[in-house]
Structure formats: C-alpha cells, structure tokens
Design a protein around this motif. Structure first.
Motif, mmCIF file in Angstrom:
data_model
loop_
_atom_site.group_PDB
_atom_site.id
_atom_site.type_symbol
_atom_site.label_atom_id
_atom_site.label_comp_id
_atom_site.label_asym_id
_atom_site.label_seq_id
_atom_site.Cartn_x
_atom_site.Cartn_y
_atom_site.Cartn_z
ATOM 1 N N MET A 182 16.581 95.451 -52.168
ATOM 2 C CA MET A 182 16.910 94.875 -50.865
ATOM 3 C C MET A 182 17.956 93.779 -50.933
ATOM 4 O O MET A 182 17.996 92.877 -50.101
ATOM 5 C CB MET A 182 15.653 94.389 -50.154
ATOM 6 C CG MET A 182 14.764 95.579 -49.864
ATOM 7 S SD MET A 182 13.211 95.153 -49.181
ATOM 8 C CE MET A 182 12.503 96.791 -49.002
ATOM 9 N N THR A 217 21.469 96.788 -47.978
ATOM 10 C CA THR A 217 20.676 97.842 -47.354
ATOM 11 C C THR A 217 21.381 99.182 -47.419
ATOM 12 O O THR A 217 20.754 100.213 -47.321
ATOM 13 C CB THR A 217 20.383 97.518 -45.885
ATOM 14 O OG1 THR A 217 21.627 97.427 -45.178
ATOM 15 C CG2 THR A 217 19.647 96.204 -45.745
ATOM 16 N N GLY A 276 22.747 98.249 -42.055
ATOM 17 C CA GLY A 276 22.575 96.809 -42.203
ATOM 18 C C GLY A 276 23.712 96.138 -42.916
ATOM 19 O O GLY A 276 24.765 95.894 -42.340
ATOM 20 N N PHE A 277 23.545 95.878 -44.206
ATOM 21 C CA PHE A 277 24.468 95.018 -44.931
ATOM 22 C C PHE A 277 24.979 95.714 -46.188
ATOM 23 O O PHE A 277 24.245 96.439 -46.833
ATOM 24 C CB PHE A 277 23.761 93.712 -45.306
ATOM 25 C CG PHE A 277 23.298 92.964 -44.094
ATOM 26 C CD1 PHE A 277 24.073 91.942 -43.571
ATOM 27 C CD2 PHE A 277 22.115 93.309 -43.446
ATOM 28 C CE1 PHE A 277 23.670 91.262 -42.429
ATOM 29 C CE2 PHE A 277 21.707 92.641 -42.301
ATOM 30 C CZ PHE A 277 22.494 91.611 -41.796
ATOM 31 N N SER A 332 12.028 92.334 -42.621
ATOM 32 C CA SER A 332 11.701 91.990 -44.010
ATOM 33 C C SER A 332 11.978 93.188 -44.897
ATOM 34 O O SER A 332 12.347 93.063 -46.047
ATOM 35 C CB SER A 332 10.254 91.527 -44.152
ATOM 36 O OG SER A 332 9.394 92.544 -43.728
ATOM 37 N N TRP A 333 11.847 94.361 -44.287
ATOM 38 C CA TRP A 333 12.268 95.548 -45.017
ATOM 39 C C TRP A 333 13.736 95.412 -45.392
ATOM 40 O O TRP A 333 14.151 95.748 -46.475
ATOM 41 C CB TRP A 333 12.063 96.791 -44.142
ATOM 42 C CG TRP A 333 12.417 98.064 -44.840
ATOM 43 C CD1 TRP A 333 11.570 98.877 -45.522
ATOM 44 C CD2 TRP A 333 13.709 98.643 -44.964
ATOM 45 N NE1 TRP A 333 12.257 99.936 -46.045
ATOM 46 C CE2 TRP A 333 13.566 99.812 -45.730
ATOM 47 C CE3 TRP A 333 14.976 98.280 -44.513
ATOM 48 C CZ2 TRP A 333 14.627 100.635 -46.041
ATOM 49 C CZ3 TRP A 333 16.038 99.101 -44.825
ATOM 50 C CH2 TRP A 333 15.864 100.257 -45.577
ATOM 51 N N PHE A 334 14.500 94.911 -44.468
ATOM 52 C CA PHE A 334 15.923 94.763 -44.727
ATOM 53 C C PHE A 334 16.179 93.615 -45.688
ATOM 54 O O PHE A 334 17.298 93.406 -46.120
ATOM 55 C CB PHE A 334 16.675 94.534 -43.409
ATOM 56 C CG PHE A 334 17.309 95.788 -42.894
ATOM 57 C CD1 PHE A 334 16.524 96.816 -42.425
ATOM 58 C CD2 PHE A 334 18.682 95.944 -42.903
ATOM 59 C CE1 PHE A 334 17.095 97.993 -41.962
ATOM 60 C CE2 PHE A 334 19.264 97.122 -42.442
ATOM 61 C CZ PHE A 334 18.466 98.140 -41.973
ATOM 62 N N GLY A 335 15.136 92.876 -46.023
ATOM 63 C CA GLY A 335 15.275 91.859 -47.051
ATOM 64 C C GLY A 335 16.117 90.683 -46.641
ATOM 65 O O GLY A 335 16.749 90.033 -47.454
ATOM 66 N N ILE A 336 16.129 90.363 -45.371
ATOM 67 C CA ILE A 336 16.969 89.265 -44.931
ATOM 68 C C ILE A 336 16.091 88.293 -44.156
ATOM 69 O O ILE A 336 15.283 88.705 -43.347
ATOM 70 C CB ILE A 336 18.080 89.741 -44.002
ATOM 71 C CG1 ILE A 336 18.772 90.919 -44.642
ATOM 72 C CG2 ILE A 336 19.067 88.654 -43.679
ATOM 73 C CD1 ILE A 336 18.890 92.056 -43.710
#
Ligand SMILES: NC(=O)c1ccc[n+]([C@@H]2O[C@H](COP(=O)([O-])OP(=O)(O)OC[C@H]3O[C@@H](n4cnc5c(N)ncnc54)[C@H](O)[C@@H]3O)[C@@H](O)[C@H]2O)c1
Ligand SMILES: [Zn+2]
Ligand SMILES: [Zn+2]
Lengths: 404, 213
Positions: free
Chosen positions: A284, A287, A314-315, B14-18
């Motif tokens: 993570m 993404t 996402g990113f 939080s899955w996206f880790g941000i």
C-alpha cells in the motif's frame, strides 16, 4: 432474478436477488438481454477498487428491453430496445450541460466518499462500488436505470445485440481515447494494451485519420486481432522487444505523436519495475502500477499528447513529471463521457464503418459469469471479450456458449 | 446514516493506505466543541436562479426533503417556525424558531426562541456565480450547547451533523432543484449498510420517500 454478485477477491456468485423496482420517477427497468465483462470489472474482481460490499451486483456494460418506465420518462416505452451508457447522468447539471457526462454532479448519492479520496466526485456508475454510487450493476436479468429519460439509446431494428452492446462503454471509450489525441494527417499513434478498450482505441485512431497505429501488448492473439481486425499497422510484443527503442525506430527517432494508455492500474512488465511496483502496491505504498503509463510518457514525441483511458484508482509512484514539463507533453484522461458518443458511433455502425462485435471471443450464459471473469483475467483460451446472455426469455443453446 | 458509510470509507481509505482521515469537517467540529459554540459551514452551486432557490427554501416545509436531521418544519399561528428534529432511536426533538432576516433572493436567517433545549441558528446566503454558473448556496448552522446532563444527551444528537452531513443536505437540495428529486441508489436509500442490489418489497416499505411509478 439472477444476478452476478461480488463477495470478495475472485469470489463471484450468481444468485437470486430481488427484482429491481422504480425508485425515482425518471427510472426505467430494463430486462437485460446482453451484458459484458469489462477490464474495469477486473479491477473489482482483483479487489483494487475500494468500497465494494459483499453482495454488490457487478456489471456496467448492458442492453436490453424496457419493461417498465417511471412517470417522468416520456421518451421510452415498454418494449423499446436500448443500450445503457455506463455513467449515470442527470442531463441538467453544469457538467452534463457541457458534455462531461461522466462528471454528472447529481448522480452519485455517495459523492462525499469520492470527495475524500479524489477531492471532488465524478458521476455515479452502474455496478462500480459504493464510492461511485452504490448502484446495482447490469450483470443481472433486470436492471434499474436512473435518468432513463437521458441515458439509454434506442436501437433501430436490424442490428444485433452484439453489434451495438459495446456502445455502452468500450467503443466510446476507445473512441474518446483517440479523439483526445487530436489526430492530424500523418500522425503515428501508439496504443498500450490490446484488450477490448485498446482494440477500439486502435480502430478509432484509424477512423480519425492516423497514418500509423502501433499496438503494444504481450499476448500474440491480442496483437493479431489488433492487426487483422482493429486496423493496427504495426505491433510490438513488449516481452520480446524494447518498446522505447522499437517506437523510436518506427518513427525515425521522433516518437509517436500521441500515446494511448489502454492498460490502467494493473499493468504488467517483464522487468524489475514490475516486481517493485507490485510489492509497493501490496504494501500500500502506491495503489496503482503505472508501468505502461511511464513508458508511454517516455516514448511520446516532444509536445505530444498522452491519452489515458486505462483506469487508475488512487496514487502512483515515480511519475515522470520532469518529462511532462520539460518536453511540453499534454496529459488527457477521463472516464468516458459515453452519452456524447452514442448517436455518432451508432451512425458509424449503421453505415457499416465498423462492426464492434469483432472483439467478442466468448459467449456464456449469465449463470457462468464467474467462469467468464476467470477466463478473461487469465487470458485463457484466447479470451478477448466475454458477453453474457441473461437467461430470461433468451435461450442459450450449447453452440452459443462455445467459443467462436 | 453516516456511521455505516463512514465505516466503509475508513475501510476503503485505509485499504488505500493513506491517512486521509475523515476530513476537515470532523476535525473542525472536534476543535470547536471545547468552546461550546459550534458553527458549521458548507456550500454548493446550483444551476438555478437565486429566486427559485429562495422560494424553495423560504417555504420551510421543504427542508425535510433534503435535511437529514429534520423531520418537519411548520409555521405556527404566530409566524414562528416549529422544527421537529430526528432524534436517536426515533425520539423527536422539537423547538421553535423565528426568522431574523429575510432578504428575498439573497438571504434567510433563523434563530431558535428562548426555551429551546439546544439553542441554534442558521442562515442561507444566495450569491450569483459568475457568467451563468448558477447560484452559490452558502449555509451556516450554529449551536450553543448548554451545560447539564440532559443537554449532554441533546448535544450527542447533533454530533452526527458535521459539515459533511450538512454538505450532503445541500447536495440533495441541488438534486431536487436540478433533477426534480433526491437521487437514489440501491444502497443509498438505506440508513444502514446495504449491498448495491435491489431491495425486497418489504425492505422498500421501510424506506422513506421512495417513489413508486
Ligand atoms: N476510461 C474509461 O471510461 C474506461 C472504460 C472502460 C475500460 N477502461 C479501462 O481500460 C483498461 C483496459 O480495459 P480492457 O477491457 O481492454 O482490459 P484488458 O485487461 O482486457 O486489457 C488490458 C491489456 O493491457 C495489456 N498490458 C498489461 N500491461 C501492459 C504493458 N505494460 N504494456 C502494454 N500492454 C499491457 C494486457 O496484456 C491486456 O491485454 C482497464 O484499465 C479498464 O479499467 C476505462
Ligand atoms: Zn467498462
Ligand atoms: Zn448531471
């Protein structure tokens, strides 16, 4: 009714769910006759898009017959045959009025969730997470279509489902990818990804007058389809050839005038970066894996355009911003504004300029949707595009379910 | 209504880790709580003339159509507004308010009368956006939580109304004025968590406001 429901990564179940009902007076209910599996669905299948819930119905490429209309739908009648665009759009907000249908300001009731991730919310989409609306998808026997007075396109007699189904998404998406390149005579266009979206980007680039269209992928059968069916002039297998060098060679060192990314967030690469990005993605730290995108930016000619129709969620990491600024590149992107293209592309089909059914390799009954996903994900059995036939009133003969 | 979707978001994000967190609205709410006075602000742009928006809002009976914490607003014989809020576990909270400013097509402000359990005020300001971009609707709502145990309960009721929730209210106003109705998805019509799939007729009968053709 029967519907294809998501229960987690690689866990789909075709099960019995309640029939849809009219919830707004501008709704219609469509009895689905054909629906397809999209590369975007694979991002859900692989659980790369957040905010799915167990039991969500998937599917955003579908068509069928109108069986019920809300009291404010005056343009459709029961019995009409329609193709439904995958973004849900109200037709009257500022975005819709300016033709940016996939950015409709009203169709995502969970807009605030998308705002947290992206700053602002795009339109709601069928069968594409709660963050994008929480709408049931079209891989089902019936579907509720909101703003049915705006979206669905009536299909004239004499055209088969397979000829028009892809107006719901991938044909307009590929077309928009090519259109964003502002093709002028003599242009060389390189297309990363020879999946269904890439095939339509290739075919559209040709229709819009590109001199040469170069398809890049690693599956020989997909590259063959690009050459023989979509009209690519050249192919590059990135597992065998250095893409950057091959593109420079093909363009006398200039690089392609425009590069189309029809791969998206789950790109693959035969080198170290693949492992690096995959590891980061699993930890993570990023993404999305932007391997094709980085390559497209690097190869594109000075002052050229990068047209991104592959989906990112996402990113991303190691984004070559230096190349964009110092070489005056233009980056364009978007979920397709499908509504904009429905009529003009239907006309091209009617005039016989293109038969979009060329991408179909597999036809399965809806009940076999999970097998279809698996096959499409693994590129088994020469799989390019899977069409699911809903069982209602639509007999699926054994010969139909066999690969063509 | 917000809790389940916020859970979803937290999970998603939080899955996206941000560490995006739940946004500035919640933070601002928490920060202002200590000072006892809570002011929430939000805005939206609607592609309608100020007059149309003014008229819709000025008929306060329309507010429950888009404000999730309001069950009803009616005018009393004395020209005041009687509000019924949606309390936890369906327990209603009522209070009276007076209109303290009313500039047609520009601004409406209201303030609760003496005796309200939770003194509160609100104002909606309409401003024409540039070059035919519609009308900006700016909404401000304030609370003055009193002390005491009873008040603490009341305050808890309003803790569920950070700016996000108010912004969702304005979005629904925009949906009604631009599209004719509140937009509904298979999941969004439910207060609790519901998969994106149709509801049974029984489930639907428990959902307010859904339209049968
Ligand atoms: N923007 C939109 O509106 C829109 C609409 C539909 C689909 N999409 C997106 O388009 C993308 C493609 O969809 P699809 O249905 O064609 O899916 P697909 O999975 O069939 O095709 C992707 C192709 O990319 C190839 N690929 C992977 N890594 C590559 C690399 N590094 N270089 C070159 N090729 C590479 C794969 O081998 C595959 O053939 C997906 O991301 C999908 O979400 C976007
Ligand atoms: Zn798609
Ligand atoms: Zn709209």
């Amino acid at each position: 009714m029967k519907a294809n429901c998501w229960y987690g990564k690689h866990d789909l179940r075709v099960e019995e769910v309640p029939d849809p009902q009219i919830l707004n007076t501008r709704d219609a209910i469509v009895k689905v006759t054909s629906t397809a599996i999209c590369g975007s669905d694979l991002h859900l299948y692989n659980a790369y898009i957040p905010s799915l819930e167990r039991g969500d119905i998937l599917g955003h490429e579908f068509m069928g017959e109108v069986v019920e209309v809300g009291s404010d739908v005056k343009n459709l009648s029961v019995g009409d045959r329609v193709v439904v665009p995958f973004p849900i759009a109200c037709g009257s907000c500022a975005a819709c009025m300016s033709g940016l249908w996939s950015l409709c300001e009203n169709s995502n009731p969970n807009a605030w969730m998308a705002e947290k991730l992206w700053g602002h919310s795009p339109a709601g989409l069928f069968g594409y997470s709660h963050m994008l609306g929480g709408y049931a998808g079209g891989q089902a026997e019936y579907a509720r279509v909101p703003f049915a007075d705006v979206g669905p396109l009536k299909i004239p007699d004499g055209l088969t489902d397979e000829q028009v189904l892809f107006l719901s998404d991938i044909f307009p998406t590929g077309y928009m990818g090519a259109e964003m390149c502002n093709i002028t005579p003599g242009d060389v266009i390189a297309v990363w990804g020879a999946g269904p979206v890439g095939q339509f980007a290739i075919a559209s680039a040709k229709m819009l007058g590109a001199e040469r269209v170069i398809a890049i992928d690693r599956f020989p059968y997909r590259l063959r389809m690009a050459l023989s069916k979509a009209g690519a002039t050249d192919i590059i297998n990135y597992e065998e050839t250095d893409v950057y060098e091959a593109l420079l060679e093909m363009t006398g060192g200039r690089g392609p005038d425009s590069c189309i990314d029809a791969v998206g967030m789950e790109a693959h690469a035969p080198n170290l970066m693949y492992g690096v990005d995959r590891a980061k993605q699993s930890m993570m730290l990023e993404t999305d894996r932007p391997l094709a995108l980085r390559q497209a930016i690097r190869a594109c000619k000075n002052g050229g355009t990068i047209s991104v129709i592959g989906v990112y969620g996402g990113f991303i990491d190691k984004f070559p911003m230096g190349a964009i600024v110092n070489r005056s590149l233009t980056l364009k992107s978007g979920q397709c504004h499908v509504h904009r293209y429905l009529k003009p592309l239907l006309e091209r089909i009617v005039r016989g300029e293109i038969d979009p059914s060329f991408v179909i390799t597999h036809r399965l009954p809806l009940s076999e949707a999970p097998r279809g996903y698996e096959m499409f994900l693994n590129k088994d059995d020469g799989c390019e595009k899977v069409v699911l036939k809903a069982s209602n009133g639509f007999a699926v003969s054994p010969s139909m379910s066999a690969a063509s | 209504m917000q809790t389940h979707t916020q859970d979803q978001l937290v999970r998603g994000v939080s899955w996206f880790g941000i560490g995006i967190g739940l946004g500035a609205a919640v933070a601002r709410f928490a920060a202002t709580r200590g000072s006892r006075h809570v002011t929430l602000k939000t805005s939206v742009t609607i592609r309608k003339e100020p007059a149309e928006i003014y008229q819709f809002w000025r008929d306060f009976r329309n507010l429950p159509r888009f404000m999730s914490h309001v069950a009803s607003v009616s005018e009393t014989s004395t020209g005041h507004l009687r509000w019924r809020g949606k309390g936890p576990a369906g327990r209603p909270l009522t209070w009276e308010a007076e209109i303290v400013a009313d500039r047609p097509n520009e601004r409406i402000a209201w303030r609760s009368l003496e005796g309200a359990l939770l003194p509160n005020h609100g104002a909606v300001l309409l401003r024409r956006a540039p070059q035919g971009r519609g009308t900006e609707v700016h909404l401000t709502v304030g609370f003055e939580p009193p002390g005491g145990a009873l008040a603490a309960k009341v305050v808890r009721l309003f803790e569920g109304i950070p700016e996000q929730r108010l912004n969702n209210d304005l979005r629904r106003l925009k949906q009604i004025l631009e599209t004719g109705d509140v937009v509904r998805s298979d999941a969004s019509i439910h207060r609790g968590l519901h998969a994106a799939r149709p509801s049974s007729t029984k489930e639907l009968s428990e959902v307010e406001g859904t339209v049968r053709s």
